[in-house]
Enzyme design. Structure first.
Site, PDB file in Angstrom:
ATOM      1  N   SER A  13       0.829  -1.215   0.000  1.00 17.01           N
ATOM      2  CA  SER A  13       0.000   0.000   0.000  1.00 17.01           C
ATOM      3  C   SER A  13       0.860   1.260   0.000  1.00 17.01           C
ATOM      4  O   SER A  13       0.469   2.281  -0.572  1.00 17.01           O
ATOM      5  CB  SER A  13      -0.977   0.014   1.176  1.00 17.01           C
ATOM      6  OG  SER A  13      -0.324   0.334   2.376  1.00 17.01           O
ATOM      7  N   ARG A  91      13.256  -7.128   5.346  1.00 15.81           N
ATOM      8  CA  ARG A  91      14.614  -7.692   5.458  1.00 15.81           C
ATOM      9  C   ARG A  91      15.571  -6.597   5.878  1.00 15.81           C
ATOM     10  O   ARG A  91      15.467  -5.455   5.420  1.00 15.81           O
ATOM     11  CB  ARG A  91      15.072  -8.223   4.091  1.00 15.81           C
ATOM     12  CG  ARG A  91      14.652  -9.628   3.815  1.00 15.81           C
ATOM     13  CD  ARG A  91      15.160 -10.087   2.487  1.00 15.81           C
ATOM     14  NE  ARG A  91      16.594 -10.345   2.452  1.00 15.81           N
ATOM     15  CZ  ARG A  91      17.173 -11.420   2.966  1.00 15.81           C
ATOM     16  NH1 ARG A  91      16.453 -12.317   3.605  1.00 15.81           N
ATOM     17  NH2 ARG A  91      18.474 -11.597   2.859  1.00 15.81           N
ATOM     18  N   HIS A 109       8.452   3.266   8.786  1.00 10.81           N
ATOM     19  CA  HIS A 109       8.206   2.365   9.917  1.00 10.81           C
ATOM     20  C   HIS A 109       6.970   2.856  10.675  1.00 10.81           C
ATOM     21  O   HIS A 109       6.841   4.054  10.931  1.00 10.81           O
ATOM     22  CB  HIS A 109       9.435   2.339  10.834  1.00 10.81           C
ATOM     23  CG  HIS A 109       9.280   1.365  11.953  1.00 10.81           C
ATOM     24  ND1 HIS A 109       9.380  -0.002  11.762  1.00 10.81           N
ATOM     25  CD2 HIS A 109       8.976   1.551  13.260  1.00 10.81           C
ATOM     26  CE1 HIS A 109       9.164  -0.610  12.915  1.00 10.81           C
ATOM     27  NE2 HIS A 109       8.919   0.309  13.833  1.00 10.81           N
ATOM     28  N   GLU A 174       1.215   7.152   7.053  1.00 12.66           N
ATOM     29  CA  GLU A 174       2.398   6.652   6.335  1.00 12.66           C
ATOM     30  C   GLU A 174       2.346   7.108   4.881  1.00 12.66           C
ATOM     31  O   GLU A 174       3.340   7.545   4.304  1.00 12.66           O
ATOM     32  CB  GLU A 174       2.456   5.120   6.380  1.00 12.66           C
ATOM     33  CG  GLU A 174       2.746   4.546   7.743  1.00 12.66           C
ATOM     34  CD  GLU A 174       2.891   3.022   7.691  1.00 12.66           C
ATOM     35  OE1 GLU A 174       3.549   2.505   6.771  1.00 12.66           O
ATOM     36  OE2 GLU A 174       2.335   2.353   8.582  1.00 12.66           O
TER      37      GLU A 174
HETATM   38  C1  GAR Z   1       3.800  -0.671   6.682  1.00 11.97           C
HETATM   39  O1  GAR Z   1       3.009  -0.421   7.812  1.00 11.97           O
HETATM   40  C2  GAR Z   1       5.247  -0.308   6.939  1.00 11.97           C
HETATM   41  O2  GAR Z   1       5.399   0.823   7.750  1.00 11.97           O
HETATM   42  C3  GAR Z   1       5.739  -1.534   7.664  1.00 11.97           C
HETATM   43  O3  GAR Z   1       5.160  -2.604   6.939  1.00 11.97           O
HETATM   44  C4  GAR Z   1       3.908  -2.172   6.409  1.00 11.97           C
HETATM   45  C5  GAR Z   1       3.882  -2.479   4.935  1.00 11.97           C
HETATM   46  O4  GAR Z   1       2.630  -2.196   4.399  1.00 11.97           O
HETATM   47  N1  GAR Z   1       7.161  -1.609   7.691  1.00 11.97           N
HETATM   48  C6  GAR Z   1       7.863  -2.046   8.737  1.00 11.97           C
HETATM   49  O5  GAR Z   1       7.362  -2.477   9.754  1.00 11.97           O
HETATM   50  C7  GAR Z   1       9.379  -1.966   8.562  1.00 11.97           C
HETATM   51  N2  GAR Z   1      10.038  -2.181   9.799  1.00 11.97           N
HETATM   52  P1  GAR Z   1       2.438  -2.018   2.839  1.00 11.97           P
HETATM   53  O6  GAR Z   1       3.039  -3.285   2.197  1.00 11.97           O
HETATM   54  O7  GAR Z   1       0.953  -1.964   2.645  1.00 11.97           O
HETATM   55  O8  GAR Z   1       3.146  -0.772   2.407  1.00 11.97           O
END
Ligand code: GAR
Length: 203
Positions: A13, A91, A109, A174
């Site tokens: 997303s 990763r 994050h 985000e």
């Molecule tokens: C998001 O909330 C991002 O901030 C988090 O994974 C999700 C991915 O969502 N990232 C972490 O936790 C990194 N440490 P998305 O695939 O819908 O963008």
């Protein structure tokens, strides 16, 4: 024109929000040159292809970290990527990878770092009982969820929240924060002293 390379492992997303921002002219001078996933089943890869973007799966399973990273960096360099955007890329990058793109790798994050690094940050924050959480866009260094902070957005934790409603509202922020941070980095309207990033005026 600056080339963005998006790395993701899942839903995508944040990638879609960036692609939408670019399409709407909100990140002028940038294009998505490539989307790379370390997982073949990442829905974000299919979405990228539907949008006509080049999307590559470079599986990480069973490979040493740096061996995998070398394949990813080769693909990024081949597309002349200027800025690497981690968007749910689950990763840790090797120190070697980080050195290939000094101050040119960003991560998003879902917490107000340095609180709650690592996995399931929204759930960690909810369980801890914080009254305010949010998200952070930061430069990537060799430590997990650690480099200099570019943009943070706060999200209040409501009495009516559960960990899912909180995560949803953090995700909305985000999507706003990432475009903002990328614009700052591409415009170069900042200076960094230690960990502290300070906005400077537009040229
Ligand atoms: C998001 O909330 C991002 O901030 C988090 O994974 C999700 C991915 O969502 N990232 C972490 O936790 C990194 N440490 P998305 O695939 O819908 O963008």
């Amino acid at each position: 024109m600056k080339n963005l390379g998006i790395l993701l492992s899942g839903r995508g997303s944040n990638f879609v929000a960036l692609a939408d921002s670019i399409a709407a002219g909100r990140i002028p001078g940038a294009r998505i040159a490539i989307v790379i996933s370390n997982r073949a089943d990442a829905p974000g890869i299919e979405t990228a292809r539907q949008r006509g973007l080049e999307a590559l799966v470079i599986p990480s399973k069973g490979k040493e970290r740096e061996v995998h990273d070398r394949e990813v960096v080769a693909a990024l360099n081949h597309r002349h990527v200027d800025l690497v955007c981690l968007a749910g890329y689950m990763r840790l990058l090797s120190p070697w990878f980080v050195r290939q793109f000094p101050q040119r790798i960003l991560n998003i994050h879902p917490s107000l770092l340095p609180a709650f690094p690592g996995l399931e940050a929204q759930q960690q924050a909810f369980a801890y009982g914080v009254k305010v959480s949010g998200c952070t866009v930061h430069f990537v260094d060799e430590e997990l969820d650690h480099g200099a902070i570019i943009v943070q957005k706060t999200v209040p934790v409501l009495d009516s929240d559960d960990e899912h409603t909180l995560a949803d509202r953090i995700l909305e922020q985000e999507h706003i924060a990432y475009s903002e941070a990328i614009n700052m980095v591409l415009e170069g309207t900042f200076e960094i002293a230690g960990r502290r990033l300070r906005r400077t005026r537009r040229l």
